[in-house]
Design a protein around this motif. Structure first.
Motif, mmCIF file in Angstrom:
data_model
loop_
_atom_site.group_PDB
_atom_site.id
_atom_site.type_symbol
_atom_site.label_atom_id
_atom_site.label_comp_id
_atom_site.label_asym_id
_atom_site.label_seq_id
_atom_site.Cartn_x
_atom_site.Cartn_y
_atom_site.Cartn_z
ATOM 1 N N ILE A 176 27.474 77.419 84.410
ATOM 2 C CA ILE A 176 28.034 76.713 83.268
ATOM 3 C C ILE A 176 28.152 77.677 82.098
ATOM 4 O O ILE A 176 27.156 78.229 81.628
ATOM 5 C CB ILE A 176 27.152 75.511 82.872
ATOM 6 C CG1 ILE A 176 27.084 74.511 84.031
ATOM 7 C CG2 ILE A 176 27.678 74.842 81.616
ATOM 8 C CD1 ILE A 176 26.142 73.348 83.788
ATOM 9 N N LEU A 177 29.373 77.899 81.624
ATOM 10 C CA LEU A 177 29.601 78.793 80.492
ATOM 11 C C LEU A 177 29.574 77.997 79.194
ATOM 12 O O LEU A 177 30.240 76.968 79.070
ATOM 13 C CB LEU A 177 30.950 79.491 80.613
ATOM 14 C CG LEU A 177 31.189 80.419 81.804
ATOM 15 C CD1 LEU A 177 32.502 81.178 81.611
ATOM 16 C CD2 LEU A 177 30.036 81.388 81.987
ATOM 17 N N VAL A 178 28.816 78.477 78.223
ATOM 18 C CA VAL A 178 28.769 77.834 76.912
ATOM 19 C C VAL A 178 28.835 78.888 75.821
ATOM 20 O O VAL A 178 28.349 80.004 75.991
ATOM 21 C CB VAL A 178 27.494 76.981 76.721
ATOM 22 C CG1 VAL A 178 27.415 75.868 77.759
ATOM 23 C CG2 VAL A 178 26.244 77.843 76.765
ATOM 24 N N ARG A 179 29.448 78.536 74.712
ATOM 25 C CA ARG A 179 29.449 79.412 73.536
ATOM 26 C C ARG A 179 28.148 79.245 72.757
ATOM 27 O O ARG A 179 27.579 80.202 72.265
ATOM 28 C CB ARG A 179 30.632 79.075 72.619
ATOM 29 C CG ARG A 179 32.000 79.408 73.165
ATOM 30 C CD ARG A 179 33.083 78.973 72.193
ATOM 31 N NE ARG A 179 32.933 79.644 70.906
ATOM 32 C CZ ARG A 179 33.459 79.204 69.771
ATOM 33 N NH1 ARG A 179 34.133 78.073 69.756
ATOM 34 N NH2 ARG A 179 33.293 79.878 68.650
ATOM 35 N N ASN A 180 27.719 78.005 72.636
ATOM 36 C CA ASN A 180 26.573 77.672 71.802
ATOM 37 C C ASN A 180 25.469 77.071 72.667
ATOM 38 O O ASN A 180 25.578 75.936 73.122
ATOM 39 C CB ASN A 180 27.006 76.677 70.719
ATOM 40 C CG ASN A 180 25.901 76.350 69.736
ATOM 41 O OD1 ASN A 180 24.737 76.688 69.945
ATOM 42 N ND2 ASN A 180 26.259 75.689 68.655
ATOM 43 N N GLN B 152 25.418 81.992 78.459
ATOM 44 C CA GLN B 152 26.069 82.099 77.160
ATOM 45 C C GLN B 152 27.145 83.170 77.212
ATOM 46 O O GLN B 152 26.906 84.307 77.603
ATOM 47 C CB GLN B 152 25.053 82.448 76.070
ATOM 48 C CG GLN B 152 25.646 82.478 74.670
ATOM 49 C CD GLN B 152 24.600 82.795 73.607
ATOM 50 O OE1 GLN B 152 23.570 83.402 73.901
ATOM 51 N NE2 GLN B 152 24.854 82.378 72.379
ATOM 52 N N ALA B 153 28.360 82.788 76.824
ATOM 53 C CA ALA B 153 29.471 83.734 76.793
ATOM 54 C C ALA B 153 30.450 83.286 75.723
ATOM 55 O O ALA B 153 30.628 82.079 75.493
ATOM 56 C CB ALA B 153 30.164 83.816 78.147
ATOM 57 N N ILE C 20 20.526 81.458 80.174
ATOM 58 C CA ILE C 20 20.387 82.903 80.066
ATOM 59 C C ILE C 20 21.572 83.488 79.332
ATOM 60 O O ILE C 20 22.654 82.906 79.275
ATOM 61 C CB ILE C 20 20.258 83.563 81.454
ATOM 62 C CG1 ILE C 20 21.492 83.264 82.315
ATOM 63 C CG2 ILE C 20 19.002 83.098 82.157
ATOM 64 C CD1 ILE C 20 21.459 83.932 83.665
ATOM 65 N N SER C 21 21.382 84.667 78.756
ATOM 66 C CA SER C 21 22.453 85.380 78.072
ATOM 67 C C SER C 21 23.283 86.150 79.083
ATOM 68 O O SER C 21 22.899 86.309 80.245
ATOM 69 C CB SER C 21 21.860 86.360 77.056
ATOM 70 O OG SER C 21 21.148 87.389 77.743
#
Length: 303
Positions: free
Chosen positions: A46-50, A66-67, A3-4
């Motif tokens: 879980i934080l991800v850029r991509n 996503q962050a 999710i965003s």
């Protein structure tokens, strides 16, 4: 589920409680940690850029969000209800205009500040064995400067210090596939790299234990000559190890530092410096490098 940030804000409830927030999950070690958290059914963000690199990270117990971790404003609210932050954030080869200071230091500072503001209890950070002794190296200057911030933060913390991943040993295998392995000096420096899966178990165990620093390596202590032989045998080539003088290693480091940017010389000075000394850590885990090399070769043969 992926999710965003905005979607997460819509879904967030005041009573939401998550055990762990994991940053850096799209890297080698981060993926193993995400899997270990899933196996233990630990509620995780879980934080991800991509998100394109987040395949396989979400599960019933883990939500991928996503962050943009280089922008602290995008982290607001994401740590609410989190008990423990685990960060493997760092870069080996600088890209996208980002430096070691931008990522290994500043991104982790962004995570730490949001953790402190959100009442997180513990922060687990993965650095490097003997990192504090190598602050002259660009990558270690950034990592250990963050360690300083973490120690001074007042949070409970654990610094995990491995002495090399199995994935790093692919450099030996790449040389071996070409028929020769090049080493500096007599090749008798000893180390015991660790598999990402074994290291992930130790990182997740650190959630509950009180160790403030964990020096850790794999189960087998080997010389560089022994690793080179292992790689050559796995590749099916005869033993052919070339030993180069240390003055050449030092000259390469000096030349790169003098005539190139840290983007170019950073990973090379790190590799060449650490390969010139012993790096023996307390032994842990069950995965063997010889098995890893053989699996890598089997995978390459299938391609």
């Amino acid at each position: 589920m992926v999710i965003s940030f905005n979607k997460y804000e819509e879904m967030k409830a005041d009573n939401l409680k998550t055990k762990v927030l994991l940053a850096g999950a799209t890297g080698y070690l981060g993926r193993h940690i995400a899997k270990e958290l899933e196996l233990r059914n630990i509620s995780t963000r879980i934080l991800v850029r991509n998100t394109g690199k987040a395949k396989g990270l979400s599960s019933e117990s883990a939500t991928v969000i996503q962050a943009e971790v280089t922008k602290p404003e995008t982290l607001k609210g994401l740590f609410s209800g989190v008990d423990t932050v685990i960060s493997t954030v760092g870069i080996t080869r600088q890209k996208d205009g980002l430096t070691y200071w931008d990522v290994d230091y500043q991104v982790n500072v962004n995570l730490l500040k949001e953790a402190m503001a959100s009442g997180v209890s513990k922060f687990i950070y993965v650095s490097v064995l003997n990192g504090n002794l190598h602050r002259n190296l660009k990558i270690m200057e950034a990592k250990e400067s963050f360690v300083d911030e973490l120690v001074a933060s007042g949070l409970q913390y654990t610094i995990v210090r491995p002495n090399g991943f199995f994935s790093d040993m692919k450099d030996f295998l790449e040389m071996a596939r070409k028929g020769k392995v090049y080493l500096f000096g007599n090749g008798e420096q000893k180390f015991n790299p660790i598999h990402g899966k074994d290291l992930a178990i130790a990182c997740v165990d650190a959630i509950e234990n009180e160790n403030i620093e964990i020096n850790i390596g794999g189960p087998d202590i080997m010389t560089q000559n022994e690793v080179a032989e292992m790689a050559l045998l796995a590749s099916g080539n005869p033993i052919n190890i070339i030993h180069l003088p240390h003055w050449l290693r030092r000259l390469i480091i000096w030349t790169l530092r003098t005539f190139t940017s840290s983007k170019t010389y950073g990973p090379i000075e790190f590799f060449l410096t650490l390969m010139a000394e012993d790096a023996i850590a307390p032994r842990y885990g069950s995965h063997r490098l010889s098995t890893f090399f053989q699996k890598e070769m089997d995978t390459l043969k299938k391609k």
